[in-house]
Scaffold this motif. Sequence first.
Motif, PDB file in Angstrom:
ATOM      1  N   ARG A  66      40.849  26.885  -8.054  1.00 50.29           N
ATOM      2  CA  ARG A  66      40.319  27.675  -6.563  1.00 50.29           C
ATOM      3  C   ARG A  66      40.084  29.213  -6.484  1.00 50.29           C
ATOM      4  O   ARG A  66      39.235  29.637  -5.960  1.00 50.29           O
ATOM      5  N   PHE A  67      40.870  29.923  -7.109  1.00 51.62           N
ATOM      6  CA  PHE A  67      40.886  31.289  -7.258  1.00 51.62           C
ATOM      7  C   PHE A  67      40.408  31.930  -8.751  1.00 51.62           C
ATOM      8  O   PHE A  67      40.457  31.071  -9.746  1.00 51.62           O
ATOM      9  N   THR A  68      39.407  32.804  -8.742  1.00 53.44           N
ATOM     10  CA  THR A  68      38.857  33.460  -9.959  1.00 53.44           C
ATOM     11  C   THR A  68      39.321  34.869  -9.905  1.00 53.44           C
ATOM     12  O   THR A  68      38.790  35.721  -9.062  1.00 53.44           O
ATOM     13  N   ILE A  69      39.876  35.512 -10.980  1.00 48.50           N
ATOM     14  CA  ILE A  69      40.136  36.820 -11.277  1.00 48.50           C
ATOM     15  C   ILE A  69      39.118  37.408 -12.294  1.00 48.50           C
ATOM     16  O   ILE A  69      38.831  36.600 -13.054  1.00 48.50           O
ATOM     17  N   LEU A  80      39.444  39.346  -6.712  1.00 48.09           N
ATOM     18  CA  LEU A  80      39.643  37.997  -6.673  1.00 48.09           C
ATOM     19  C   LEU A  80      38.975  36.822  -5.782  1.00 48.09           C
ATOM     20  O   LEU A  80      38.987  37.189  -4.528  1.00 48.09           O
ATOM     21  N   GLN A  81      38.254  36.105  -6.507  1.00 48.73           N
ATOM     22  CA  GLN A  81      37.645  35.189  -5.457  1.00 48.73           C
ATOM     23  C   GLN A  81      38.412  34.062  -5.155  1.00 48.73           C
ATOM     24  O   GLN A  81      38.861  33.424  -6.019  1.00 48.73           O
ATOM     25  N   MET A  82      38.527  33.876  -3.716  1.00 48.86           N
ATOM     26  CA  MET A  82      39.532  32.783  -3.416  1.00 48.86           C
ATOM     27  C   MET A  82      38.556  31.810  -2.512  1.00 48.86           C
ATOM     28  O   MET A  82      37.950  32.230  -1.797  1.00 48.86           O
ATOM     29  N   ASN A  83      38.469  30.483  -3.175  1.00 49.87           N
ATOM     30  CA  ASN A  83      37.956  29.341  -2.556  1.00 49.87           C
ATOM     31  C   ASN A  83      38.988  28.474  -2.170  1.00 49.87           C
ATOM     32  O   ASN A  83      39.982  28.369  -2.414  1.00 49.87           O
ATOM     33  N   SER A  84      38.418  27.397  -1.129  1.00 51.30           N
ATOM     34  CA  SER A  84      39.091  26.250  -0.672  1.00 51.30           C
ATOM     35  C   SER A  84      40.629  26.950  -0.287  1.00 51.30           C
ATOM     36  O   SER A  84      41.472  26.294  -0.399  1.00 51.30           O
TER      37      SER A  84
END
Length: 127
Positions: A66-69, A80-84
């Motif tokens: 769900r997250f990408t650093i 920090l891209q935070m999805n869902s």
Amino acid sequence: QGQLVESGGGPVQAGGSLRLSCAASEYTYRSYCMGWFRQPPGKEREVVATIDSEGSTIYADSVKGRFTISKDNAKRTLDLQMNSLKPEDTAMYYCAADYSLYDCDSGSWSPGDFGAWGQGTQVTVSS
């Protein structure tokens, strides 16, 4: 060890997305290990994700997928891209860095091992 300034937090509904950004000083951006931590209300600070100078990343099990650093070298930011997003993601999010935490990708450290911290940005996820 330097300055870190977070931005991008705010209120969001469950299932939504947010992108956090942490602006670092030139010196701090050269840190070997950088990461995002969070502290939910009434709980201890916990790791979300880290990235080292070689690009190796680790994620907490609760955010995997769900997250990408990532790091933006041109802007000198840690993102920090935070999805869902889920209500349980509600917390104060902190950016941290350490110049010499060479076992960054092992996860065998504690938050106290990081020498530089930002002031935090609040993320609130409503159901």
